[in-house]
Every structure is written in structure tokens, then in C-alpha cells.
Design a protein around this motif. Structure first.
Motif, PDB file in Angstrom:
ATOM      1  N   LEU A   7      85.613 -15.092 -29.789  1.00  0.00           N
ATOM      2  CA  LEU A   7      84.624 -15.630 -28.718  1.00  0.00           C
ATOM      3  C   LEU A   7      83.228 -14.858 -28.727  1.00  0.00           C
ATOM      4  CD1 LEU A   7      86.713 -16.034 -25.498  1.00  0.00           C
ATOM      5  CD2 LEU A   7      85.875 -17.993 -26.850  1.00  0.00           C
ATOM      6  N   PRO A   8      82.233 -15.353 -28.567  1.00  0.00           N
ATOM      7  CA  PRO A   8      80.785 -14.702 -28.569  1.00  0.00           C
ATOM      8  C   PRO A   8      80.782 -13.493 -27.535  1.00  0.00           C
ATOM      9  CG  PRO A   8      80.628 -16.933 -27.693  1.00  0.00           C
ATOM     10  CD  PRO A   8      81.955 -16.773 -28.298  1.00  0.00           C
ATOM     11  N   GLU A   9      80.287 -12.405 -28.029  1.00  0.00           N
ATOM     12  CA  GLU A   9      80.193 -11.438 -27.115  1.00  0.00           C
ATOM     13  C   GLU A   9      79.153 -11.729 -26.161  1.00  0.00           C
ATOM     14  OE1 GLU A   9      81.675  -8.680 -26.361  1.00  0.00           O
ATOM     15  OE2 GLU A   9      83.240  -9.236 -27.924  1.00  0.00           O
ATOM     16  N   PRO A  10      79.161 -11.471 -24.943  1.00  0.00           N
ATOM     17  CA  PRO A  10      78.032 -11.691 -23.964  1.00  0.00           C
ATOM     18  C   PRO A  10      76.808 -10.798 -23.918  1.00  0.00           C
ATOM     19  CG  PRO A  10      79.811 -10.803 -22.544  1.00  0.00           C
ATOM     20  CD  PRO A  10      80.473 -11.117 -24.050  1.00  0.00           C
ATOM     21  N   ASP A  11      75.698 -11.242 -23.796  1.00  0.00           N
ATOM     22  CA  ASP A  11      74.458 -10.333 -23.921  1.00  0.00           C
ATOM     23  C   ASP A  11      73.952 -10.107 -22.599  1.00  0.00           C
ATOM     24  OD1 ASP A  11      71.973 -12.709 -24.577  1.00  0.00           O
ATOM     25  OD2 ASP A  11      73.638 -13.194 -24.226  1.00  0.00           O
ATOM     26  N   PHE A  12      73.659  -8.994 -22.127  1.00  0.00           N
ATOM     27  CA  PHE A  12      73.439  -8.816 -20.763  1.00  0.00           C
ATOM     28  C   PHE A  12      72.059  -8.544 -20.611  1.00  0.00           C
ATOM     29  CE2 PHE A  12      78.040  -7.488 -21.091  1.00  0.00           C
ATOM     30  CZ  PHE A  12      78.415  -8.304 -20.240  1.00  0.00           C
ATOM     31  N   THR A  13      71.318  -8.812 -19.392  1.00  0.00           N
ATOM     32  CA  THR A  13      69.976  -8.303 -19.136  1.00  0.00           C
ATOM     33  C   THR A  13      69.826  -7.237 -18.696  1.00  0.00           C
ATOM     34  OG1 THR A  13      69.777 -10.796 -18.360  1.00  0.00           O
ATOM     35  CG2 THR A  13      68.043  -9.382 -17.560  1.00  0.00           C
ATOM     36  N   PRO A  14      68.776  -6.479 -19.240  1.00  0.00           N
ATOM     37  CA  PRO A  14      68.575  -5.153 -18.667  1.00  0.00           C
ATOM     38  C   PRO A  14      68.377  -5.030 -17.132  1.00  0.00           C
ATOM     39  CG  PRO A  14      67.410  -5.332 -20.927  1.00  0.00           C
ATOM     40  CD  PRO A  14      68.037  -6.938 -20.405  1.00  0.00           C
ATOM     41  N   LEU A  15      68.810  -4.144 -16.522  1.00  0.00           N
ATOM     42  CA  LEU A  15      68.573  -4.055 -15.016  1.00  0.00           C
ATOM     43  C   LEU A  15      67.274  -4.127 -14.716  1.00  0.00           C
ATOM     44  CD1 LEU A  15      71.375  -1.563 -13.915  1.00  0.00           C
ATOM     45  CD2 LEU A  15      71.638  -4.040 -13.968  1.00  0.00           C
ATOM     46  N   ASP A  16      66.508  -3.611 -15.458  1.00  0.00           N
ATOM     47  CA  ASP A  16      64.677  -3.605 -15.077  1.00  0.00           C
ATOM     48  C   ASP A  16      64.190  -4.908 -14.914  1.00  0.00           C
ATOM     49  OD1 ASP A  16      64.996  -0.983 -14.565  1.00  0.00           O
ATOM     50  OD2 ASP A  16      63.959  -0.580 -16.362  1.00  0.00           O
ATOM     51  N   ASP A  17      64.860  -5.978 -15.965  1.00  0.00           N
ATOM     52  CA  ASP A  17      64.497  -7.152 -16.140  1.00  0.00           C
ATOM     53  C   ASP A  17      65.313  -8.227 -15.027  1.00  0.00           C
ATOM     54  OD1 ASP A  17      62.707  -6.332 -17.913  1.00  0.00           O
ATOM     55  OD2 ASP A  17      64.219  -6.786 -19.672  1.00  0.00           O
ATOM     56  N   VAL A  18      66.106  -7.724 -14.444  1.00  0.00           N
ATOM     57  CA  VAL A  18      66.853  -8.686 -13.400  1.00  0.00           C
ATOM     58  C   VAL A  18      65.974  -8.955 -12.319  1.00  0.00           C
ATOM     59  CG1 VAL A  18      68.949  -9.278 -12.149  1.00  0.00           C
ATOM     60  CG2 VAL A  18      69.356  -7.983 -14.248  1.00  0.00           C
TER      61      VAL A  18
END
Length: 316
Positions: A7-18
Motif C-alpha cells: 500500500l502507498p505510504e501516506p504523506d503528512f502535511t507539516p504541522l506549520d502548514d495545517v
């Protein structure tokens, strides 16, 4: 013997950009004094401090997280979306301890944020869900992307409801109430309700719409001529089965779409397209497993469009 496709690894949004949204401001919560109660129609009311919450252990939940937008403009796209790895405990763990009574039908979630909104004073932020939905879906998070929650994201504990708009994920959580009816609150029965296509009556803003967003190139970007990589993310309550990309109003071309991940995560899509020098408009449009397609305009999930300039054009 067959091999499993990873399965593809999820890419997470940097906290500063959430993205950060708040109706009643960010409360100043002292975790030393903070508690979470589970009360109402339960056999065993609970009161937990942070040590007791942490003692429950921590599971991980990778999930996309989308803002619905202003309750005063429900058809205006916000494009505010992120993907986060939450850590915490499923609400079901606490409900099993509290033991809901037979009359319980709804769960109310109340935050520590209080104040005034739309001319009304003394408000607290509250949302509600049917008990069966809350038991199945709600996650109580105390970490984001491996870090403790920041104040603006709901420290020390918040609700997270995957595949539902962020308005349902109550921050700065202090009370969970089981009841035989919906909560009567500005943010439950008066705001955050909408009439869905094909319906005649308003329903609570809960499940997300099928949607997609171009991440690259960014709106207003200047890129080199030739093969340009067009990519973004798409999400819905179910699997995204297709994403089309249109350049300058031309036909929809099929992008490659990642298979869905193991959790309620968004899906990457990409297409490499030859672009001549000059200005271009690029749009993306997602279709989900339920057959829902993003509308072209007039809705909060209308197709996303970016304008780019390809280098080498005649000076303007």
C-alpha cells in the motif's frame, strides 16, 4: 504463490502548514487542571485527567482532514485540507467503560472554547453524532505527526472524525455527554446544516464531498516549457477511482491515481503534460467509488483550478 502489492505510504502535511480554524478563540488550557468527563446516559460516569488518558495507550490514525468553510457561505470552496497522523485512543474504549444506557442515542462533544459568535454570548463549541457513528468512527487524539497537540490544534485532547468535515472534530475537548436527543447548540442545529443535491431538507454537515486539489504546480507558478508534472491529492468518503486533468478548457485527461491506503487517507494523482510557452489554466476533477463527480462550479467542492506561466512566451 502471489505477492502482495504494498500500500502507498501516506504523506503528512507539516504541522506549520495545517490549517487552523476557530469560532470562539483559542482557550488557555492548563493541563494540570484539565479533565475529560463522560456523562449523561451512562451507567458509570468517568472523569479522566491527562495521565489517565495516556494510560489508555496510543494508537495511530493517518487521515485526511478538511475544513468545510464558513457556515455563512456553504457553497464557496475553501481548499483547506491536510493529512495528519493522529495518535490517541478510540472513543469506543471510553464508551465501553462508561456503558451507555439503553435510552442513549446521541453523543455530544463539548470543547473548552467559549465566547461570542454571530451576536450570541456565552457560547461553547459543541457538536453531536449518533451513538453508533460516534462509537465506530470517533478518535480522541493527543498527538499530531508525532508531536503533542499544539494549542491552536486542540491541546491537550481533541476529537477526530475521519471522512467528516473538520467542524465535527471538536478541539480542546472537555465533555462527552450521552443523550436521547441531539444537542441544541448554535453549531449543531442552527449552523453547519445544508441541503444536499437531490434533497429537499437540510441535514447536518458531516460526511465530506468528493474533492481534489492540485498541489503542483502552485497557482501563479512559473515553470519551464516541455513536460510539466501535474499532481495533487483527491479524497472522499470512499475510494477515488478516477481523476481527470484539463488544460485550457480542453478534454479531461486521465491521471494516474494511487491505490487507497490502509486508512482514511487521501490519494495522490499525477499526469505529465507537454505545455507550450505562455499562460495556462489547469483543472482537476475527481470521481469516487460511489459515482460522485466533482461539479464544475457553484459548489464548495467545485473543480480546483490553477493558473501557471510557462517560460519562453512572448513578453507581455
Amino acid at each position: 504463490m502471489t505477492s502482495q502489492v504494498p500500500l502507498p505510504e501516506p504523506d503528512f502535511t507539516p504541522l506549520d502548514d495545517v490549517f487552523v480554524r476557530k469560532h470562539l478563540g483559542v482557550p488557555d488550557v492548563d493541563v494540570a487542571d484539565w479533565t475529560l468527563t463522560v456523562e449523561g446516559l451512562v451507567e458509570h460516569p468517568l472523569r479522566l485527567d491527562m495521565a489517565a488518558v495516556l494510560a489508555l495507550g496510543a494508537k495511530r490514525l493517518p487521515a485526511f482532514h478538511e475544513c468545510f468553510g464558513s457556515p455563512f457561505a456553504p457553497d464557496v470552496p475553501t481548499r483547506a485540507v491536510a493529512q495528519v497522523e493522529w495518535a490517541g485512543v478510540p472513543l469506543a474504549v471510553l464508551l465501553d467503560r462508561a456503558v451507555p444506557r439503553a435510552a442513549a442515542r446521541h453523543v455530544w462533544f463539548e470543547g473548552a472554547d467559549t465566547g461570542s459568535f454571530h451576536g450570541e454570548d456565552g457560547l461553547t463549541y459543541m457538536k453531536d453524532l449518533p451513538l453508533d457513528v460516534a462509537r465506530r468512527d470517533v478518535f480522541l487524539a493527543h498527538r499530531m505527526n508525532g508531536e503533542p497537540l499544539r494549542a491552536e490544534h486542540g491541546y491537550p485532547l481533541r476529537a477526530v472524525v475521519p471522512r467528516m468535515f473538520g467542524t465535527n472534530s471538536v478541539k480542546w475537548l472537555t465533555r462527552i455527554v450521552l443523550a436521547d436527543r441531539r444537542a441544541d447548540n448554535m453549531f449543531t442545529t442552527r449552523f453547519y446544516n445544508r441541503v444536499l443535491p437531490g434533497d429537499t431538507e437540510a441535514t447536518p454537515v458531516r460526511e465530506v464531498d468528493v474533492s481534489s486539489k492540485l498541489f503542483a504546480p502552485r497557482d501563479g507558478a512559473r515553470v519551464a516549457a516541455g513536460g510539466v508534472d501535474l499532481s495533487g491529492r483527491a479524497w472522499s468518503t470512499t475510494e477515488i477511482v478516477a481523476v481527470g486533468i484539463s488544460v485550457d478548457g480542453g478534454p479531461w485527461e486521465s491521471a494516474a491515481v494511487d491505490a487507497p491506503g490502509a486508512g482514511p487517507t487521501w490519494q495522490r494523482f499525477a499526469l505529465t503534460r507537454e505545455l507550450a510557452p505562455g499562460p495556462h489554466r489547469i483543472r482537476c476533477r475527481a470521481t469516487d467509488r460511489a459515482g460522485r463527480v466533482q461539479p464544475l462550479e457553484g459548489a464548495r467542492n467545485a473543480v480546483h483550478e490553477v493558473a501557471v506561466e510557462v517560460a519562453g512566451g512572448a513578453p507581455g
